[in-house]
Design an enzyme around this catalytic site. Structure first.
Site, PDB file in Angstrom:
ATOM      1  N   LYS A 115       0.759  -1.143  -0.012  1.00 38.96           N
ATOM      2  CA  LYS A 115      -0.034  -0.113   0.062  1.00 38.96           C
ATOM      3  C   LYS A 115       0.796   1.175   0.047  1.00 38.96           C
ATOM      4  O   LYS A 115       0.583   2.145  -0.810  1.00 38.96           O
ATOM      5  CB  LYS A 115      -1.068  -0.112   1.096  1.00 38.96           C
ATOM      6  CG  LYS A 115      -2.099  -0.961   1.270  1.00 38.96           C
ATOM      7  CD  LYS A 115      -3.097  -0.874   2.185  1.00 38.96           C
ATOM      8  CE  LYS A 115      -4.469  -1.486   1.943  1.00 38.96           C
ATOM      9  NZ  LYS A 115      -4.138  -3.137   2.295  1.00 38.96           N
ATOM     10  N   GLU A 199      -3.739   6.513   8.799  1.00 44.59           N
ATOM     11  CA  GLU A 199      -4.226   7.526   8.018  1.00 44.59           C
ATOM     12  C   GLU A 199      -5.529   7.834   8.714  1.00 44.59           C
ATOM     13  O   GLU A 199      -6.186   7.275   9.682  1.00 44.59           O
ATOM     14  CB  GLU A 199      -4.639   7.045   6.605  1.00 44.59           C
ATOM     15  CG  GLU A 199      -5.373   5.936   6.483  1.00 44.59           C
ATOM     16  CD  GLU A 199      -5.716   5.316   5.154  1.00 44.59           C
ATOM     17  OE1 GLU A 199      -4.701   5.579   4.094  1.00 44.59           O
ATOM     18  OE2 GLU A 199      -6.669   4.915   4.553  1.00 44.59           O
ATOM     19  N   HIS A 234     -14.951  -5.839   6.837  1.00 43.90           N
ATOM     20  CA  HIS A 234     -14.131  -5.004   6.011  1.00 43.90           C
ATOM     21  C   HIS A 234     -14.042  -6.111   4.561  1.00 43.90           C
ATOM     22  O   HIS A 234     -13.308  -5.618   3.724  1.00 43.90           O
ATOM     23  CB  HIS A 234     -12.754  -4.901   6.367  1.00 43.90           C
ATOM     24  CG  HIS A 234     -12.700  -3.899   7.714  1.00 43.90           C
ATOM     25  ND1 HIS A 234     -13.206  -2.573   7.754  1.00 43.90           N
ATOM     26  CD2 HIS A 234     -12.446  -3.979   8.813  1.00 43.90           C
ATOM     27  CE1 HIS A 234     -12.830  -1.924   8.762  1.00 43.90           C
ATOM     28  NE2 HIS A 234     -12.449  -3.001   9.456  1.00 43.90           N
ATOM     29  N   ARG A 291      -5.546  -7.980 -10.363  1.00 47.23           N
ATOM     30  CA  ARG A 291      -5.927  -9.082 -10.707  1.00 47.23           C
ATOM     31  C   ARG A 291      -7.570  -9.012 -11.095  1.00 47.23           C
ATOM     32  O   ARG A 291      -8.285  -7.813 -11.135  1.00 47.23           O
ATOM     33  CB  ARG A 291      -5.947 -10.092  -9.558  1.00 47.23           C
ATOM     34  CG  ARG A 291      -6.717  -9.516  -8.346  1.00 47.23           C
ATOM     35  CD  ARG A 291      -6.978 -10.373  -7.300  1.00 47.23           C
ATOM     36  NE  ARG A 291      -7.064 -10.101  -5.933  1.00 47.23           N
ATOM     37  CZ  ARG A 291      -8.088  -9.399  -5.419  1.00 47.23           C
ATOM     38  NH1 ARG A 291      -9.256  -9.700  -6.230  1.00 47.23           N
ATOM     39  NH2 ARG A 291      -8.457  -8.933  -4.283  1.00 47.23           N
TER      40      ARG A 291
END
Length: 479
Positions: A115, A199, A234, A291
């Site tokens: 990330k 974040e 999530h 993908r």
């Protein structure tokens, strides 16, 4: 390209094989001992057992799969999703052995697989990102200072992660240390890498992703968006295309941003750029999945494309035949992931024997399925049985077709997410389009679902009783 090995199982293996078959390409299935009689094994032209049931002893054995591919003169490997699909080393090994990896080059997988590296790569394009600290960190005290600087609530995320693992929302400083410890240990267990980053937590976001397709001739297209805000733990469980909240201007802006993300890593093939959309319609880059996505059918339906076919053509070195202006949205599609999970018990996996397994059919219904009646659900893999997709001219029509399809999907022997899906599709917040990623937390209640299921069972029993009495009446008349 005459022969493709599909390095996967279940519905996605069959999905890829169907397109290969349509294109006149032979297919090879690989399977573990527990999957010996699975539908994907029967569907392929050739099949090879590659190991024992645990995926670490079968579907994750990249070298073994390449060995099989070479011995059977395979031209290309399609990884599906999960397993080896985002493994840069596997893609590289395929390249070294002159086998085409149907996906991006290993460099792009590496960049977008982290990330932090992904954020670094897209910075130069001025793509909006959630405010935060873009450096991997494992030091709790240092992380606490950064969190205070960013401002609570914050989100701790595993740098190497995905699928909601190693992710923690922290509301206040008092909870920070315990949540940080949990995130790190989860990240180590799932990815072998405990580094996390911090974040700002976006309060009421929607999860919007853009499908991109890139060829080796410099063409990158976006095939519009998918709304993926209905999630549990999530992880997505319901998706739709298009989103009910994007204006044509915002759609174009997000699509063009997604194209730039793909260009930032010289992307090739099908990929998905994920964004958070806040309540003021500001969007922020989240990550790129290198993908094919589980939810690709909703995009295929609204764009009239076959994404697997495009993947294969691009991997063969062909240029994309369409231009951006050729792509138009037609109709609406919704998808429910049918998991063998118990929605009454925190969506825990429900393994068992499929005593009854009957799929719905009809206009506007598509089922990408990997199981058959009489099979056992293995405990070793993701518990998804199938994807149920419904489509219509309008969003309302697609939802109605979906509800009917859920009612006609009969499963006995295991618990599934079908009842949960019906709950969502009938819920006013979903139908109005006024929802976000907190839908489950806000509206889902096992008691409500239980009452709904009991009510439906009563109605079904009354209908059965009515039929019984009518049948008895006919028998008496005949006698």
């Amino acid at each position: 390209m005459k022969k493709i090995l599909v390095a996967n199982r279940g519905e996605i293996a069959i999905r890829v094989m169907k397109t290969a078959q349509k294109m006149g390409i032979k297919t090879v299935a690989v399977f573990s001992t527990v999957d010996r009689n699975a539908p994907h094994v029967k569907f392929a032209d050739e099949a090879v057992c590659i190991g024992e049931a645990p995926s670490s002893e079968s579907y994750l054995l990249g070298n073994k799969i390449i060995e099989v591919a070479k011995s059977l003169n395979v031209d290309a490997i399609h990884p599906g999703y999960g397993f080896l699909s985002e493994n840069a080393d596997f893609a590289e090994e395929c390249e070294k052995n002159n086998i085409i990896f149907i996906g991006p080059k290993s460099r792009a997988i590496k960049i977008m697989g982290s990330k932090l590296a992904a954020k670094e790569a897209v910075k130069q394009y001025n793509i909006p990102m959630v405010p935060g600290f873009d450096e991997a960190i494992t030091d709790v005290e240092k992380a606490k200072l950064i969190a205070k600087e960013v401002g609570f609530p914050i989100l701790i995320k595993a740098s190497a992660g995905g699928g909601g693992k190693g992710m923690r929302v922290v509301e206040s400083e008092a909870d920070f240390e315990s949540q940080m410890d949990r995130a790190i240990s989860e990240a180590i267990a799932a990815f072998g890498d405990g580094s996390v980053f911090i974040e700002k937590y976006v309060g009421s976001p929607r999860h919007i992703e853009i499908q991109v397709m890139a060829d080796s001739h410099g063409n990158v297209l976006y095939l519009f968006e998918r709304e993926c805000s209905i999630q549990r733990r999530h992880q997505k469980v319901i998706e739709e295309a298009p989103s009910s909240v994007l204006s044509p201007e915002l759609r174009q802006k997000m699509g063009e941003a997604a194209v730039l993300v793909a260009k930032s890593c010289d992307y090739l093939g099908a990929g998905t750029v994920e964004f958070l959309l806040d309540e003021n319609n500001n969007f922020y880059f989240l990550e790129m999945n290198t993908r094919l996505q589980v939810e690709h059918p909703v995009t295929e339906i609204i764009t009239g494309t076959d994404l697997v076919e495009l993947q294969i053509r691009v991997a063969r070195g062909e240029a994309l035949a369409m231009k951006q202006e050729d792509l138009k949205i037609k109709g609406h599609a919704v998808e429910l992931r049918v998991y063998a999970e118990d929605p009454m018990n925190d969506f825990l996996p429900s393994v068992g024997h499929l005593e009854v397994y009957q799929l719905p059919v009809g206009e506007g219904v598509r089922v990408d399925n990997g199981f058959e009646q009489g099979m056992d659900i293995p405990i070793y893999y993701d518990p998804m049985l199938a994807k149920l997709i419904a489509f219509g001219e309008t969003r309302e029509e697609a939802i109605q077709i979906m509800i009917k399809a859920i009612e006609n999907y009969h499963v006995e022997g295991v618990q599934t997410t079908l009842a949960f899906g019906k709950f969502v599709f009938e819920h006013e917040a979903f139908r109005s389009g006024n929802f976000d990623t907190h839908f489950v937390k806000k509206y889902y209640n096992t008691e409500v679902l239980k009452q709904q299921m009991e009510q439906e069972a009563k109605i079904a029993a009354m209908v059965a009783l009515k039929h019984y009495f009518e049948d008895q009446k006919i028998i008496r008349l005949l006698n």
